[in-house]
Design a protein around this motif. Structure first.
Motif, PDB file in Angstrom:
ATOM      1  N   VAL A 167      43.887  38.279  53.075  1.00 51.01           N
ATOM      2  CA  VAL A 167      43.590  39.021  54.307  1.00 51.01           C
ATOM      3  C   VAL A 167      42.172  38.737  54.799  1.00 51.01           C
ATOM      4  N   TYR A 168      41.416  37.960  54.009  1.00 51.34           N
ATOM      5  CA  TYR A 168      40.101  37.545  54.485  1.00 51.34           C
ATOM      6  C   TYR A 168      40.227  36.775  55.798  1.00 51.34           C
ATOM      7  N   ALA A 169      41.407  36.156  56.030  1.00 45.59           N
ATOM      8  CA  ALA A 169      41.619  35.341  57.225  1.00 45.59           C
ATOM      9  C   ALA A 169      41.470  36.149  58.511  1.00 45.59           C
ATOM     10  N   ILE A 170      41.729  37.465  58.432  1.00 46.80           N
ATOM     11  CA  ILE A 170      41.592  38.314  59.618  1.00 46.80           C
ATOM     12  C   ILE A 170      40.450  39.322  59.450  1.00 46.80           C
ATOM     13  N   GLY A 171      39.697  39.184  58.372  1.00 50.31           N
ATOM     14  CA  GLY A 171      38.520  40.031  58.174  1.00 50.31           C
ATOM     15  C   GLY A 171      38.793  41.416  57.638  1.00 50.31           C
ATOM     16  N   ALA A 172      39.988  41.654  57.100  1.00 53.79           N
ATOM     17  CA  ALA A 172      40.284  42.969  56.517  1.00 53.79           C
ATOM     18  C   ALA A 172      39.448  43.178  55.256  1.00 53.79           C
ATOM     19  N   TYR A 173      39.076  44.422  55.008  1.00 53.00           N
ATOM     20  CA  TYR A 173      38.165  44.717  53.897  1.00 53.00           C
ATOM     21  C   TYR A 173      38.966  45.015  52.632  1.00 53.00           C
ATOM     22  N   ASP A 174      39.230  43.970  51.854  1.00 53.06           N
ATOM     23  CA  ASP A 174      39.962  44.110  50.600  1.00 53.06           C
ATOM     24  C   ASP A 174      38.997  43.980  49.423  1.00 53.06           C
ATOM     25  N   LEU A 175      39.561  43.874  48.230  1.00 46.84           N
ATOM     26  CA  LEU A 175      38.742  43.797  47.015  1.00 46.84           C
ATOM     27  C   LEU A 175      37.811  42.593  47.044  1.00 46.84           C
ATOM     28  N   LEU A 176      38.350  41.412  47.362  1.00 49.64           N
ATOM     29  CA  LEU A 176      37.527  40.201  47.394  1.00 49.64           C
ATOM     30  C   LEU A 176      36.448  40.291  48.461  1.00 49.64           C
ATOM     31  N   HIS A 177      36.796  40.850  49.604  1.00 46.13           N
ATOM     32  CA  HIS A 177      35.823  41.006  50.687  1.00 46.13           C
ATOM     33  C   HIS A 177      34.686  41.937  50.256  1.00 46.13           C
ATOM     34  N   GLY A 178      35.022  42.957  49.483  1.00 40.92           N
ATOM     35  CA  GLY A 178      33.995  43.859  48.987  1.00 40.92           C
ATOM     36  C   GLY A 178      32.990  43.156  48.098  1.00 40.92           C
ATOM     37  N   PHE A 179      33.495  42.346  47.164  1.00 36.10           N
ATOM     38  CA  PHE A 179      32.584  41.584  46.295  1.00 36.10           C
ATOM     39  C   PHE A 179      31.788  40.570  47.107  1.00 36.10           C
ATOM     40  N   GLU A 180      32.441  39.929  48.072  1.00 38.04           N
ATOM     41  CA  GLU A 180      31.762  38.939  48.899  1.00 38.04           C
ATOM     42  C   GLU A 180      30.623  39.575  49.691  1.00 38.04           C
ATOM     43  N   THR A 181      30.866  40.741  50.258  1.00 36.01           N
ATOM     44  CA  THR A 181      29.834  41.439  51.016  1.00 36.01           C
ATOM     45  C   THR A 181      28.666  41.839  50.128  1.00 36.01           C
ATOM     46  N   LEU A 182      28.978  42.310  48.939  1.00 34.35           N
ATOM     47  CA  LEU A 182      27.926  42.676  47.988  1.00 34.35           C
ATOM     48  C   LEU A 182      27.072  41.461  47.644  1.00 34.35           C
ATOM     49  N   LYS A 184      26.594  38.677  49.402  1.00 40.67           N
ATOM     50  CA  LYS A 184      25.803  38.220  50.545  1.00 40.67           C
ATOM     51  C   LYS A 184      24.608  39.129  50.794  1.00 40.67           C
ATOM     52  N   ASN A 185      24.821  40.425  50.678  1.00 38.85           N
ATOM     53  CA  ASN A 185      23.730  41.373  50.954  1.00 38.85           C
ATOM     54  C   ASN A 185      22.607  41.278  49.940  1.00 38.85           C
ATOM     55  N   TYR A 186      22.932  40.932  48.692  1.00 32.96           N
ATOM     56  CA  TYR A 186      21.920  40.910  47.635  1.00 32.96           C
ATOM     57  C   TYR A 186      21.643  39.501  47.129  1.00 32.96           C
ATOM     58  N   GLY A 187      22.148  38.501  47.847  1.00 37.51           N
ATOM     59  CA  GLY A 187      21.820  37.119  47.522  1.00 37.51           C
ATOM     60  C   GLY A 187      22.370  36.635  46.198  1.00 37.51           C
ATOM     61  N   ARG A 188      23.494  37.191  45.758  1.00 44.01           N
ATOM     62  CA  ARG A 188      24.095  36.784  44.486  1.00 44.01           C
ATOM     63  C   ARG A 188      25.592  36.488  44.665  1.00 44.01           C
ATOM     64  N   PRO A 189      25.918  35.486  45.500  1.00 40.73           N
ATOM     65  CA  PRO A 189      27.339  35.202  45.752  1.00 40.73           C
ATOM     66  C   PRO A 189      28.084  34.674  44.538  1.00 40.73           C
ATOM     67  N   VAL A 190      27.418  33.843  43.721  1.00 40.43           N
ATOM     68  CA  VAL A 190      28.088  33.265  42.551  1.00 40.43           C
ATOM     69  C   VAL A 190      28.482  34.356  41.566  1.00 40.43           C
ATOM     70  N   GLU A 191      27.548  35.252  41.265  1.00 39.67           N
ATOM     71  CA  GLU A 191      27.825  36.325  40.321  1.00 39.67           C
ATOM     72  C   GLU A 191      28.949  37.241  40.814  1.00 39.67           C
ATOM     73  N   THR A 192      28.938  37.547  42.107  1.00 37.97           N
ATOM     74  CA  THR A 192      29.957  38.466  42.621  1.00 37.97           C
ATOM     75  C   THR A 192      31.341  37.813  42.651  1.00 37.97           C
ATOM     76  N   TYR A 193      31.395  36.508  42.944  1.00 42.51           N
ATOM     77  CA  TYR A 193      32.685  35.821  42.896  1.00 42.51           C
ATOM     78  C   TYR A 193      33.222  35.761  41.463  1.00 42.51           C
ATOM     79  N   LEU A 194      32.330  35.547  40.513  1.00 42.88           N
ATOM     80  CA  LEU A 194      32.749  35.573  39.101  1.00 42.88           C
ATOM     81  C   LEU A 194      33.253  36.955  38.713  1.00 42.88           C
ATOM     82  N   ALA A 195      32.543  37.970  39.161  1.00 40.20           N
ATOM     83  CA  ALA A 195      32.961  39.338  38.860  1.00 40.20           C
ATOM     84  C   ALA A 195      34.316  39.644  39.494  1.00 40.20           C
TER      85      ALA A 195
END
Length: 222
Positions: A167-182, A184-195
């Motif tokens: 659902v990232y394709a339409i920008g819906a706020y799901d679990l993955l989008h939540g980690f992705e936003t976290l 981006k906001n704190y400059g740790r995309p690799v760690e959040t994707y792993l989490a």
């Protein structure tokens, strides 16, 4: 690993960024599962009815959706339905509609296989008792088919939960989008994707373990 910083995964940050996304992913999974099984059962009965008027449309629906990538269906529903309605329906509603109609095609095949796995003797026994086709399906065939196919239905539901990340394709706020936003906001995309990968693994592995145990119990009952 020394360059990794997992300090962003505090309770408050996870609650603020990830909790709502997880809630929507689970909500989407449950609604799409229930709606998909219901619609899929109807489609399965249409394909097994022996009536071309019902069988052909159901076959086109099932084979058509199973031949199209899910992400394309998500975009079609999100972009086309508002054109017909004349107003937007929202990202969350669009995702729920998409997953329900898409997963119905897969649940339909599972249910069709489950119905066909029931011995014809069961059907004849119901007919001998004076049951109509609808009564025979409701009281004799479908309960047994659901029990037989329950592990497969739940396995498909696990796949459905994994697919909710699309659902990232339409920008819906799901679990993955939540980690992705976290991230981006704190400059740790690799760690959040792993989490995020760890969370998906834990949830799906736990559900798979439950399905395996359930499958063993059903095998014993048989």
């Amino acid at each position: 690993m020394s360059n990794f910083d997992f300090s962003v995964f505090s309770f408050d940050l996870l609650k603020g960024f990830v909790a709502s996304g997880l809630a929507f992913s689970l909500q989407l999974t449950v609604i799409a599962m229930l709606g998909g099984i219901l619609l899929g059962t109807v489609l399965a009965l249409m394909r097994l009815s022996g009536l071309k008027l019902l069988e052909i449309p159901a076959r086109i629906y099932v084979d058509g959706l199973r031949s199209i990538p899910l992400v394309m269906v998500i975009l079609w529903v999100y972009l086309l339905i508002p054109l017909f309605l004349g107003r937007p329906i929202g990202k969350e509603v669009s995702a729920i509609v998409t997953f329900t109609i898409f997963e119905a095609a897969y649940y339909s095949e599972i249910m069709r296989a489950g119905i066909q796995s029931i011995s014809r003797g069961q059907v004849f026994a119901g007919q001998a008792m004076g049951l109509s086709y609808a009564q025979n399906m409701r009281y004799v065939i479908l309960p047994q088919a659901f029990r037989n196919m329950l592990p497969v239905l739940l396995t498909q539901t696990i796949v459905l939960f994994q697919d909710t990340s699309l659902v990232y394709a339409i920008g819906a706020y799901d679990l993955l989008h939540g980690f992705e936003t976290l991230g981006k906001n704190y400059g740790r995309p690799v760690e959040t994707y792993l989490a995020a990968a760890v969370v998906y693994f834990v949830i799906c592995f736990s559900l798979s373990t439950v399905v395996k145990r359930l499958q063993k119990k059903i095998a014993i009952i048989r």
